[in-house]
Write a protein that holds these residues in place. Structure first.
Motif, short mmCIF file in Angstrom:
data_model
loop_
_atom_site.label_atom_id
_atom_site.label_comp_id
_atom_site.label_asym_id
_atom_site.label_seq_id
_atom_site.Cartn_x
_atom_site.Cartn_y
_atom_site.Cartn_z
N ASP A 271 62.43 9.51 2.54
CA ASP A 271 62.73 10.09 3.85
C ASP A 271 62.29 9.13 4.96
O ASP A 271 62.96 9.01 5.99
N PHE A 272 61.14 8.47 4.76
CA PHE A 272 60.67 7.48 5.73
C PHE A 272 61.71 6.37 5.90
O PHE A 272 62.08 6.01 7.03
N TRP A 273 62.18 5.81 4.76
CA TRP A 273 63.15 4.72 4.84
C TRP A 273 64.47 5.18 5.47
O TRP A 273 65.08 4.43 6.25
N ARG A 274 64.89 6.39 5.15
CA ARG A 274 66.14 6.89 5.76
C ARG A 274 66.00 6.97 7.29
O ARG A 274 66.91 6.62 8.02
N ARG A 275 64.84 7.42 7.74
CA ARG A 275 64.65 7.55 9.18
C ARG A 275 64.60 6.18 9.87
O ARG A 275 65.32 5.95 10.85
N VAL A 276 63.78 5.27 9.35
CA VAL A 276 63.57 4.00 10.07
C VAL A 276 64.75 3.04 9.93
O VAL A 276 65.00 2.23 10.83
N THR A 284 58.70 3.90 15.47
CA THR A 284 57.50 3.91 16.29
C THR A 284 56.63 2.70 15.94
O THR A 284 56.90 1.99 14.96
N ALA A 285 55.57 2.50 16.66
CA ALA A 285 54.67 1.37 16.43
C ALA A 285 54.01 1.45 15.06
O ALA A 285 53.63 0.42 14.48
N GLN A 290 53.55 0.75 8.13
CA GLN A 290 53.80 1.66 7.00
C GLN A 290 54.85 1.07 6.06
O GLN A 290 54.72 1.14 4.83
N ALA A 291 55.87 0.47 6.63
CA ALA A 291 56.91 -0.18 5.80
C ALA A 291 56.30 -1.28 4.95
O ALA A 291 56.62 -1.41 3.76
#
Length: 343
Positions: A271-276, A284-285, A290-291
């Motif tokens: 979900d993180f990768w889909r968003r960013v 965001t900063a 996180q990536a």
């Protein structure tokens, strides 16, 4: 007789000799000087903005690896004429034109540590001067008098454009596959590497199997080169890569490190990768650090570099059918240089 330089750069930490592109550069130094003169001559125009903008990018430096490969391939095949200088110039113009167009599409602000042409002169001027350089490249192709050379480089130009469109289609899409990614880099990067080497054999009138070996060498080297570039975007300090670290991330490009981390991650991580990636404007900063943590967690950089080494081995195998000597050794070392610049 071809002689390679004796001095090579050393790793300041381990003291080991690091692979370098300098042996290749030294063996074709006189020809490369002729290429640089030809580049300056062919950029001349009564329209002042054209040489001004083109000079900005060309003078910014870079390794000029593609024209070096054209010169090296021709010399390896025993070529004794001067048309390889025109071909190397042509290859550099095609590459430079694609950089101008790339920076507009990607909205890039840095290239080789310098402000991009699109920032300084605007998108319209960058695209049009890129078109001018493509046109100059085709003039150079015609001047060689070889229909086969024209076919090879025209085909490569079309494939590069297809790769640009495919990258545009797969950007910001986490449903794109590793096969899609490989197709992009085979088109955008490897096609010109392959053509740059192939035309060296064609102009030397070598047998078909030698020409194909050069094509294979260039293609596999190009794939390895791009894999390393994409790894460096998540692992470099920026100076190594010549652009801002994290540009691919900020632009939402689905490169192999991202694909590997995504495929191995938890649903929350996906979900993180889909968003960013799919909505980079929402980054965001905190997202970049996180990536990097997710990339590291799943060894995505190491595996990307391992893939690059496999393609490097294929490139080295292709060289083995070609004449042994200092030039072949220098072209083999170029493979190691392309890969180990990440270390």
């Amino acid at each position: 007789m071809q002689t390679a330089p004796k001095k090579q750069p050393h790793d300041t930490v381990s003291g080991a000799v690091k692979p370098s592109i300098e042996p290749l550069r030294a063996l074709v130094a006189a020809d490369m000087e002729a290429v640089n003169r030809e580049i300056l001559r062919r950029m001349e125009s009564d329209v002042r903005l054209i040489p001004e903008l083109a000079s900005h990018l060309i003078a910014a430096g870079g390794k000029r690896i593609r024209p070096l490969l054209t010169l090296g391939a021709a010399k390896l095949c025993g070529y004794r004429g001067d048309k390889h200088v025109l071909l190397a110039t042509c290859v550099e113009f095609i590459h430079t034109a694609t950089l101008l167009h790339d920076d507009v599409v990607d909205e890039s602000e840095r290239r080789r540590g310098n402000t991009t042409a699109n920032v300084l002169w605007g998108n319209q001027a960058s695209v049009l001067v890129g078109d001018f350089l493509f046109s100059r490249a085709f003039q150079l192709m015609v001047e060689t008098g070889s229909l086969e050379v024209l076919r090879i480089l025209a085909n490569a130009s079309a494939v590069i454009a297809e790769g640009e469109v495919l990258q545009l289609m797969t950007a910001n899409d986490m449903n794109s596959t590793e096969a899609d990614y490989l197709k992009v880099i085979e088109s955008k990067t490897a096609a010109l590497f392959a053509a740059a080497c192939r035309v060296g054999g064609v102009i030397a009138e070598r047998p078909a199997e030698d020409v194909q070996a050069l094509d294979d060498y260039g293609r596999y080297l190009g794939i390895a080169f791009q894999l390393v570039d994409d790894a460096l975007d998540y692992a470099s300090d920026g100076a190594t890569l010549g652009k801002n670290t994290g540009d691919d991330f900020r632009e939402g490009k689905v490169t192999l490190p991202v694909t590997l981390a995504f495929s191995r991650g938890s649903e929350a991580e996906r979900d993180f990768w889909r968003r960013v990636i799919e909505r980079p404007e929402e980054q965001t900063a905190e997202d970049w650090p996180q990536a990097l943590r997710y990339i590291d967690r799943y060894n995505a950089i190491d595996e990307t570099l391992a893939r690059a080494r496999l393609y490097g081995q294929k490139a080295r195998q292709a060289l083995l059918t070609l004449p042994a000597g200092a030039m072949r050794d220098a072209m083999a070392e170029t493979i190691d240089f392309a890969i180990e610049r990440a270390l």
